[in-house]
Design a protein around this motif. Structure first.
Motif, PDB file in Angstrom:
ATOM      1  N   PHE A   1       9.432 -14.578  -4.443  1.00  0.00           N
ATOM      2  CA  PHE A   1       8.504 -14.298  -5.341  1.00  0.00           C
ATOM      3  C   PHE A   1       7.398 -14.261  -4.472  1.00  0.00           C
ATOM      4  CE2 PHE A   1      10.614 -16.405  -9.335  1.00  0.00           C
ATOM      5  CZ  PHE A   1      11.018 -15.237  -9.563  1.00  0.00           C
ATOM      6  N   ILE A   2       6.975 -15.176  -3.731  1.00  0.00           N
ATOM      7  CA  ILE A   2       5.706 -15.117  -2.661  1.00  0.00           C
ATOM      8  C   ILE A   2       5.810 -13.870  -1.848  1.00  0.00           C
ATOM      9  CG2 ILE A   2       4.469 -16.357  -1.017  1.00  0.00           C
ATOM     10  CD1 ILE A   2       5.629 -19.071  -2.048  1.00  0.00           C
ATOM     11  N   ALA A   3       6.907 -13.698  -1.120  1.00  0.00           N
ATOM     12  CA  ALA A   3       6.918 -12.396  -0.390  1.00  0.00           C
ATOM     13  C   ALA A   3       6.770 -11.206  -1.253  1.00  0.00           C
ATOM     14  CB  ALA A   3       8.221 -12.508   0.156  1.00  0.00           C
ATOM     15  N   GLY A   4       7.277 -11.092  -2.294  1.00  0.00           N
ATOM     16  CA  GLY A   4       7.265  -9.989  -3.056  1.00  0.00           C
ATOM     17  C   GLY A   4       5.625  -9.711  -3.619  1.00  0.00           C
ATOM     18  N   VAL A   5       4.759 -10.595  -4.069  1.00  0.00           N
ATOM     19  CA  VAL A   5       3.544 -10.442  -4.457  1.00  0.00           C
ATOM     20  C   VAL A   5       2.732 -10.111  -3.114  1.00  0.00           C
ATOM     21  CG1 VAL A   5       1.290 -11.850  -4.836  1.00  0.00           C
ATOM     22  CG2 VAL A   5       3.355 -12.376  -6.059  1.00  0.00           C
ATOM     23  N   LEU A   6       3.116 -10.768  -2.062  1.00  0.00           N
ATOM     24  CA  LEU A   6       2.449 -10.500  -0.793  1.00  0.00           C
ATOM     25  C   LEU A   6       2.395  -8.946  -0.448  1.00  0.00           C
ATOM     26  CD1 LEU A   6       2.800 -13.499   1.581  1.00  0.00           C
ATOM     27  CD2 LEU A   6       0.580 -12.648   0.246  1.00  0.00           C
ATOM     28  N   LEU A   7       3.695  -8.264  -0.287  1.00  0.00           N
ATOM     29  CA  LEU A   7       4.009  -7.225   0.047  1.00  0.00           C
ATOM     30  C   LEU A   7       3.828  -5.946  -1.203  1.00  0.00           C
ATOM     31  CD1 LEU A   7       7.601  -7.951   1.942  1.00  0.00           C
ATOM     32  CD2 LEU A   7       5.575  -7.395   2.899  1.00  0.00           C
ATOM     33  N   PHE A   8       4.348  -6.364  -2.263  1.00  0.00           N
ATOM     34  CA  PHE A   8       4.165  -5.350  -3.364  1.00  0.00           C
ATOM     35  C   PHE A   8       2.591  -5.268  -3.797  1.00  0.00           C
ATOM     36  CE2 PHE A   8       3.923  -3.930  -7.944  1.00  0.00           C
ATOM     37  CZ  PHE A   8       4.690  -2.513  -7.676  1.00  0.00           C
ATOM     38  N   SER A   9       2.175  -6.340  -4.185  1.00  0.00           N
ATOM     39  CA  SER A   9       0.770  -6.300  -4.657  1.00  0.00           C
ATOM     40  C   SER A   9      -0.265  -6.003  -3.653  1.00  0.00           C
ATOM     41  CB  SER A   9       0.431  -7.745  -5.427  1.00  0.00           C
ATOM     42  OG  SER A   9       1.127  -7.855  -6.871  1.00  0.00           O
ATOM     43  N   GLY A  10       0.217  -6.704  -2.522  1.00  0.00           N
ATOM     44  CA  GLY A  10      -0.862  -6.473  -1.329  1.00  0.00           C
ATOM     45  C   GLY A  10      -0.814  -4.918  -0.922  1.00  0.00           C
ATOM     46  N   SER A  11       0.286  -4.254  -0.724  1.00  0.00           N
ATOM     47  CA  SER A  11       0.487  -3.011  -0.350  1.00  0.00           C
ATOM     48  C   SER A  11      -0.458  -2.072  -1.318  1.00  0.00           C
ATOM     49  CB  SER A  11       1.721  -2.343  -0.166  1.00  0.00           C
ATOM     50  OG  SER A  11       2.290  -2.405  -1.340  1.00  0.00           O
ATOM     51  N   LEU A  12      -0.310  -2.543  -2.621  1.00  0.00           N
ATOM     52  CA  LEU A  12      -1.101  -1.744  -3.637  1.00  0.00           C
ATOM     53  C   LEU A  12      -2.417  -1.853  -3.676  1.00  0.00           C
ATOM     54  CD1 LEU A  12       1.338  -1.801  -7.015  1.00  0.00           C
ATOM     55  CD2 LEU A  12       1.218  -0.001  -5.122  1.00  0.00           C
ATOM     56  N   TYR A  13      -3.091  -2.999  -3.400  1.00  0.00           N
ATOM     57  CA  TYR A  13      -4.236  -3.251  -2.984  1.00  0.00           C
ATOM     58  C   TYR A  13      -4.886  -2.467  -1.829  1.00  0.00           C
ATOM     59  CZ  TYR A  13      -3.791  -7.393  -6.353  1.00  0.00           C
ATOM     60  OH  TYR A  13      -3.547  -8.377  -7.080  1.00  0.00           O
ATOM     61  N   ALA A  14      -4.182  -2.409  -0.974  1.00  0.00           N
ATOM     62  CA  ALA A  14      -4.566  -1.564   0.197  1.00  0.00           C
ATOM     63  C   ALA A  14      -4.611  -0.055   0.066  1.00  0.00           C
ATOM     64  CB  ALA A  14      -3.422  -1.977   1.571  1.00  0.00           C
ATOM     65  N   VAL A  15      -3.467   0.156  -0.606  1.00  0.00           N
ATOM     66  CA  VAL A  15      -3.672   1.870  -1.007  1.00  0.00           C
ATOM     67  C   VAL A  15      -4.767   2.087  -1.830  1.00  0.00           C
ATOM     68  CG1 VAL A  15      -2.327   3.368  -2.421  1.00  0.00           C
ATOM     69  CG2 VAL A  15      -1.158   2.117  -0.713  1.00  0.00           C
TER      70      VAL A  15
ATOM     71  N   GLY B   1      -7.415   3.379   0.657  1.00  0.00           N
ATOM     72  CA  GLY B   1      -7.000   5.062   0.508  1.00  0.00           C
ATOM     73  C   GLY B   1      -5.993   5.329   1.590  1.00  0.00           C
ATOM     74  N   ILE B   2      -5.275   4.318   2.151  1.00  0.00           N
ATOM     75  CA  ILE B   2      -4.483   4.596   3.046  1.00  0.00           C
ATOM     76  C   ILE B   2      -3.020   4.638   2.410  1.00  0.00           C
ATOM     77  CG2 ILE B   2      -3.265   4.183   5.414  1.00  0.00           C
ATOM     78  CD1 ILE B   2      -6.183   2.624   5.725  1.00  0.00           C
ATOM     79  N   SER B   3      -2.508   5.766   2.390  1.00  0.00           N
ATOM     80  CA  SER B   3      -1.195   5.895   1.454  1.00  0.00           C
ATOM     81  C   SER B   3       0.073   5.581   2.073  1.00  0.00           C
ATOM     82  CB  SER B   3      -0.919   7.240   0.984  1.00  0.00           C
ATOM     83  OG  SER B   3      -0.640   8.170   2.281  1.00  0.00           O
ATOM     84  N   ARG B   4       0.046   5.284   3.503  1.00  0.00           N
ATOM     85  CA  ARG B   4       1.133   4.569   4.284  1.00  0.00           C
ATOM     86  C   ARG B   4       1.383   3.137   3.846  1.00  0.00           C
ATOM     87  NH1 ARG B   4       0.740   6.961  10.510  1.00  0.00           N
ATOM     88  NH2 ARG B   4       1.157   9.004   9.889  1.00  0.00           N
ATOM     89  N   PHE B   5       0.292   2.598   3.277  1.00  0.00           N
ATOM     90  CA  PHE B   5       0.739   1.177   3.101  1.00  0.00           C
ATOM     91  C   PHE B   5       1.645   1.201   1.676  1.00  0.00           C
ATOM     92  CE2 PHE B   5      -3.343   0.062   4.961  1.00  0.00           C
ATOM     93  CZ  PHE B   5      -2.815  -1.046   5.911  1.00  0.00           C
ATOM     94  N   GLY B   6       1.839   2.235   1.172  1.00  0.00           N
ATOM     95  CA  GLY B   6       2.543   2.488  -0.048  1.00  0.00           C
ATOM     96  C   GLY B   6       4.209   2.361   0.326  1.00  0.00           C
ATOM     97  N   MET B   7       4.481   2.561   1.555  1.00  0.00           N
ATOM     98  CA  MET B   7       5.776   2.375   2.316  1.00  0.00           C
ATOM     99  C   MET B   7       6.228   0.844   2.120  1.00  0.00           C
ATOM    100  SD  MET B   7       6.181   5.312   5.179  1.00  0.00           S
ATOM    101  CE  MET B   7       4.579   4.188   6.153  1.00  0.00           C
ATOM    102  N   VAL B   8       5.477   0.040   1.984  1.00  0.00           N
ATOM    103  CA  VAL B   8       5.785  -1.482   2.114  1.00  0.00           C
ATOM    104  C   VAL B   8       6.154  -1.949   0.512  1.00  0.00           C
ATOM    105  CG1 VAL B   8       4.823  -3.977   2.467  1.00  0.00           C
ATOM    106  CG2 VAL B   8       4.171  -2.083   4.008  1.00  0.00           C
ATOM    107  N   ALA B   9       5.322  -1.158  -0.245  1.00  0.00           N
ATOM    108  CA  ALA B   9       5.795  -1.634  -1.851  1.00  0.00           C
ATOM    109  C   ALA B   9       7.314  -1.956  -2.176  1.00  0.00           C
ATOM    110  CB  ALA B   9       4.860  -0.913  -2.734  1.00  0.00           C
ATOM    111  N   PRO B  10       8.202  -0.781  -1.892  1.00  0.00           N
ATOM    112  CA  PRO B  10       9.420  -1.310  -2.334  1.00  0.00           C
ATOM    113  C   PRO B  10      10.066  -2.268  -1.433  1.00  0.00           C
ATOM    114  CG  PRO B  10       9.194   1.310  -1.704  1.00  0.00           C
ATOM    115  CD  PRO B  10       7.883   0.508  -1.320  1.00  0.00           C
ATOM    116  N   PHE B  11       9.730  -2.644  -0.508  1.00  0.00           N
ATOM    117  CA  PHE B  11      10.252  -4.091   0.182  1.00  0.00           C
ATOM    118  C   PHE B  11       9.780  -5.110  -0.590  1.00  0.00           C
ATOM    119  CE2 PHE B  11       9.977  -1.230   3.724  1.00  0.00           C
ATOM    120  CZ  PHE B  11      11.499  -1.167   4.085  1.00  0.00           C
ATOM    121  N   GLY B  12       8.395  -5.243  -1.221  1.00  0.00           N
ATOM    122  CA  GLY B  12       8.023  -6.171  -2.050  1.00  0.00           C
ATOM    123  C   GLY B  12       8.641  -6.194  -3.399  1.00  0.00           C
TER     124      GLY B  12
END
Length: 128
Positions: free
Chosen positions: A77-91, A95-106
């Motif tokens: 759950f913690i890893a998922g929040v960091l990877l999924f939500s974190g990547s969505l915040y970054a995107v 505005g760097i869409s490459r961070f979106g590639m991390v979201a599926p791992f989250g």
């Protein structure tokens, strides 16, 4: 582990409210509608998994069984929040869409968290 999960879950929940308020009041006029939607999805999933983490901590406090599955659930759950939500915040914010590639791992981490929670509860129920 019990206190840690409940504490981290509480902090993630608090931050989810703060991020949501920040988004609604400070970002709404600065981000595109699509970026706001992405940001909001990150906030929403962060809150869901903050609650799930608190519940995992409570379950661990009351379980008379092997806590390994609950521990794995919380970690994912913690890893998922960091990877999924974190990547969505970054995107949305950078505005760097490459961070979106991390979201599926989250997202996959979040799914594993739920799977391990279900397995832990099944084991807990069998021993009652």
């Amino acid at each position: 582990m019990t206190r840690r999960f409940i504490t981290i879950g509480g902090i993630l929940g608090l931050l989810s409210i703060a991020f949501g308020a920040f988004g609604a009041h400070a970002l709404e006029s600065k981000l595109t509608e699509a970026a706001m939607e992405t940001y909001h999805t990150g906030v929403e999933y962060q809150m869901y998994h903050a609650i799930a983490l608190v519940l995992a901590g409570i379950l661990a406090a009351h379980a008379n069984t092997d806590l390994r599955l609950i521990r794995l659930s919380g970690i994912f759950f913690i890893a998922g929040v960091l990877l999924f939500s974190g990547s969505l915040y970054a995107v949305s914010l950078l505005g760097i869409s490459r961070f979106g590639m991390v979201a599926p791992f989250g997202g996959f981490s979040m799914m594993l968290g739920w799977l391990f929670l279900v397995l832990a509860v099944r084991n807990f129920a069998k021993k009652q």
